[in-house]
Write a protein that holds these residues in place. Structure first.
Motif, PDB file in Angstrom:
ATOM      1  N   PRO A 149      43.840  37.369  33.015  1.00 23.50           N
ATOM      2  CA  PRO A 149      44.463  38.609  33.492  1.00 23.50           C
ATOM      3  C   PRO A 149      44.912  38.458  34.939  1.00 23.50           C
ATOM      4  CG  PRO A 149      42.403  39.085  32.340  1.00 23.50           C
ATOM      5  CD  PRO A 149      42.468  37.598  32.510  1.00 23.50           C
ATOM      6  N   THR A 150      46.081  38.989  35.254  1.00 18.63           N
ATOM      7  CA  THR A 150      46.595  38.917  36.616  1.00 18.63           C
ATOM      8  C   THR A 150      45.813  39.872  37.522  1.00 18.63           C
ATOM      9  OG1 THR A 150      48.209  40.668  36.237  1.00 18.63           O
ATOM     10  CG2 THR A 150      48.903  38.406  35.736  1.00 18.63           C
ATOM     11  N   SER A 151      45.965  39.685  38.824  1.00 12.42           N
ATOM     12  CA  SER A 151      45.255  40.551  39.769  1.00 12.42           C
ATOM     13  C   SER A 151      45.697  42.002  39.624  1.00 12.42           C
ATOM     14  CB  SER A 151      45.486  40.066  41.202  1.00 12.42           C
ATOM     15  OG  SER A 151      46.873  40.051  41.517  1.00 12.42           O
ATOM     16  N   GLY A 152      47.004  42.222  39.400  1.00  7.67           N
ATOM     17  CA  GLY A 152      47.491  43.583  39.222  1.00  7.67           C
ATOM     18  C   GLY A 152      46.942  44.227  37.968  1.00  7.67           C
ATOM     19  N   PHE A 153      46.813  43.442  36.902  1.00  5.73           N
ATOM     20  CA  PHE A 153      46.244  43.956  35.656  1.00  5.73           C
ATOM     21  C   PHE A 153      44.778  44.324  35.868  1.00  5.73           C
ATOM     22  CE2 PHE A 153      44.433  43.818  31.433  1.00  5.73           C
ATOM     23  CZ  PHE A 153      45.443  44.305  30.609  1.00  5.73           C
ATOM     24  N   LEU A 154      44.036  43.453  36.547  1.00  9.01           N
ATOM     25  CA  LEU A 154      42.623  43.730  36.815  1.00  9.01           C
ATOM     26  C   LEU A 154      42.451  45.004  37.634  1.00  9.01           C
ATOM     27  CD1 LEU A 154      41.185  40.184  37.653  1.00  9.01           C
ATOM     28  CD2 LEU A 154      40.770  41.539  35.594  1.00  9.01           C
ATOM     29  N   ASN A 155      43.382  45.252  38.541  1.00 11.06           N
ATOM     30  CA  ASN A 155      43.295  46.461  39.360  1.00 11.06           C
ATOM     31  C   ASN A 155      43.463  47.728  38.532  1.00 11.06           C
ATOM     32  OD1 ASN A 155      42.865  45.070  41.752  1.00 11.06           O
ATOM     33  ND2 ASN A 155      45.041  44.958  42.262  1.00 11.06           N
ATOM     34  N   GLY A 156      44.031  47.597  37.337  1.00  8.34           N
ATOM     35  CA  GLY A 156      44.228  48.747  36.468  1.00  8.34           C
ATOM     36  C   GLY A 156      43.069  49.012  35.533  1.00  8.34           C
ATOM     37  N   LEU A 157      42.009  48.217  35.632  1.00  9.08           N
ATOM     38  CA  LEU A 157      40.840  48.426  34.786  1.00  9.08           C
ATOM     39  C   LEU A 157      39.922  49.477  35.393  1.00  9.08           C
ATOM     40  CD1 LEU A 157      39.943  44.749  33.783  1.00  9.08           C
ATOM     41  CD2 LEU A 157      41.254  46.430  32.473  1.00  9.08           C
ATOM     42  N   ALA A 158      39.120  50.094  34.532  1.00 10.15           N
ATOM     43  CA  ALA A 158      38.188  51.124  34.977  1.00 10.15           C
ATOM     44  C   ALA A 158      36.794  50.532  35.139  1.00 10.15           C
ATOM     45  CB  ALA A 158      38.196  52.299  33.998  1.00 10.15           C
ATOM     46  N   TYR A 159      35.939  50.698  34.114  1.00  4.27           N
ATOM     47  CA  TYR A 159      34.528  50.345  34.279  1.00  4.27           C
ATOM     48  C   TYR A 159      33.986  49.401  33.206  1.00  4.27           C
ATOM     49  CZ  TYR A 159      35.234  54.763  36.724  1.00  4.27           C
ATOM     50  OH  TYR A 159      35.729  55.760  37.505  1.00  4.27           O
ATOM     51  N   PRO A 160      34.760  48.465  32.707  1.00  5.22           N
ATOM     52  CA  PRO A 160      34.200  47.608  31.658  1.00  5.22           C
ATOM     53  C   PRO A 160      33.280  46.531  32.217  1.00  5.22           C
ATOM     54  CG  PRO A 160      36.400  46.866  32.189  1.00  5.22           C
ATOM     55  CD  PRO A 160      36.162  48.109  33.010  1.00  5.22           C
ATOM     56  N   ASP A 161      32.413  46.036  31.351  1.00  2.00           N
ATOM     57  CA  ASP A 161      31.697  44.794  31.610  1.00  2.00           C
ATOM     58  C   ASP A 161      32.422  43.709  30.827  1.00  2.00           C
ATOM     59  OD1 ASP A 161      29.818  46.142  33.108  1.00  2.00           O
ATOM     60  OD2 ASP A 161      28.422  46.383  31.433  1.00  2.00           O
ATOM     61  N   ALA A 162      32.683  42.581  31.461  1.00  3.84           N
ATOM     62  CA  ALA A 162      33.488  41.539  30.830  1.00  3.84           C
ATOM     63  C   ALA A 162      32.637  40.342  30.430  1.00  3.84           C
ATOM     64  CB  ALA A 162      34.604  41.086  31.767  1.00  3.84           C
ATOM     65  N   GLU A 163      32.980  39.799  29.283  1.00  2.02           N
ATOM     66  CA  GLU A 163      32.431  38.523  28.832  1.00  2.02           C
ATOM     67  C   GLU A 163      33.613  37.565  28.743  1.00  2.02           C
ATOM     68  OE1 GLU A 163      29.949  36.616  25.054  1.00  2.02           O
ATOM     69  OE2 GLU A 163      30.114  38.792  25.301  1.00  2.02           O
ATOM     70  N   LEU A 164      33.726  36.683  29.710  1.00  2.00           N
ATOM     71  CA  LEU A 164      34.860  35.770  29.808  1.00  2.00           C
ATOM     72  C   LEU A 164      34.533  34.495  29.039  1.00  2.00           C
ATOM     73  CD1 LEU A 164      37.617  35.057  31.048  1.00  2.00           C
ATOM     74  CD2 LEU A 164      36.409  34.348  33.125  1.00  2.00           C
TER      75      LEU A 164
END
Length: 236
Positions: free
Chosen positions: A18-33
């Motif tokens: 995910p791009t930095s701009g896309f990440l900035n549009g996220l709310a409160y998830p926990d991620a498993e990369l």
């Protein structure tokens, strides 16, 4: 505040994060990369791991740190196998994640398209979505339903589904002016969804929509990501 779990699946040796701009549009998830490397027929898992494990894990760690910097709690892992779709589903089921994100090229998270086949568990899925995506960043939330052209009631049923979805979104605080609805007629649901997803930052669907892929292109979400560079979020 809810923290839904999202499996972010990337494929090496050329992963798309995910791009930095896309990440900035996220709310409160926990991620498993989860990084995945497809092992060729002429190499073993052990050989692939010995050659790539250190390099790929270092890259995953760098991106996990970027997630954390934006407030997304993140764990990461790397797997070597021969089937990315099967591996992705296996990990998602084992870890009980709420959604799977496959990244696209958008550097924003403002225009979202939601495929709605029915209203089963719709309220729970919308709630999950709006705890993954920051609703304040949303410029538009478009809804689409693909109706069977041979079903005389198909279009009316689709309109009813989208009306219900729109009501759920407004109840969750999305202004009605940002919500658009479209019922398309088409016997090839996968094709219609792939065409509709163009020019969006994120395409959202449930597991039943993901199942409408075909033998040529595979799951519809994968085709949208690889051919149209649009991120796909599959709600489980």
């Amino acid at each position: 505040m809810e923290h839904p779990s999202v499996l972010v699946f990337v494929e090496f040796p050329d992963p798309k994060f995910p791009t930095s701009g896309f990440l900035n549009g996220l709310a409160y998830p926990d991620a498993e990369l989860i990084g995945f490397y497809q092992v060729d027929e002429d190499e073993s898992v052990e050989e692939a791991r010995a050659e790539h494990d250190e390099e790929f894990r270092a890259e995953l760690a760098r991106h996990a740190e970027q997630f954390e910097e934006r407030g997304v709690r993140t764990e990461f892992d790397l797997t070597f196998d021969d089937d990315p779709v099967e591996t992705r589903e296996k990990v998602a089921k084992k870890d009980g994640v709420d959604a799977i994100l496959t990244s696209g090229g958008a550097n924003a998270l403002g225009r979202v398209l939601i495929a709605s086949r029915h209203t089963k568990n719709a309220e729970a899925k919308v709630n999950t979505l709006l705890n993954i995506v920051d609703r304040d960043e949303l410029l538009s939330v478009d809804l689409i339903h693909v109706a069977d052209p041979d079903d005389p009631e198909g279009e009316a049923e689709g309109e009813s589904v989208l009306k219900s979805m729109s009501s759920i979104l407004t109840d969750q605080g999305i202004p009605s002016i940002r919500i658009n609805q479209e019922v398309r007629k088409g016997s090839d649901v996968s094709f219609e969804l792939r065409q509709a997803a163009r020019n969006y930052d994120l395409f959202v669907m449930g597991a039943t929509e993901q199942d409408v892929g075909d033998e040529v292109f595979g799951p519809v979400g994968d085709y949208i990501v690889h051919e149209q560079d649009v991120a796909v979020l599959t709600l489980r």
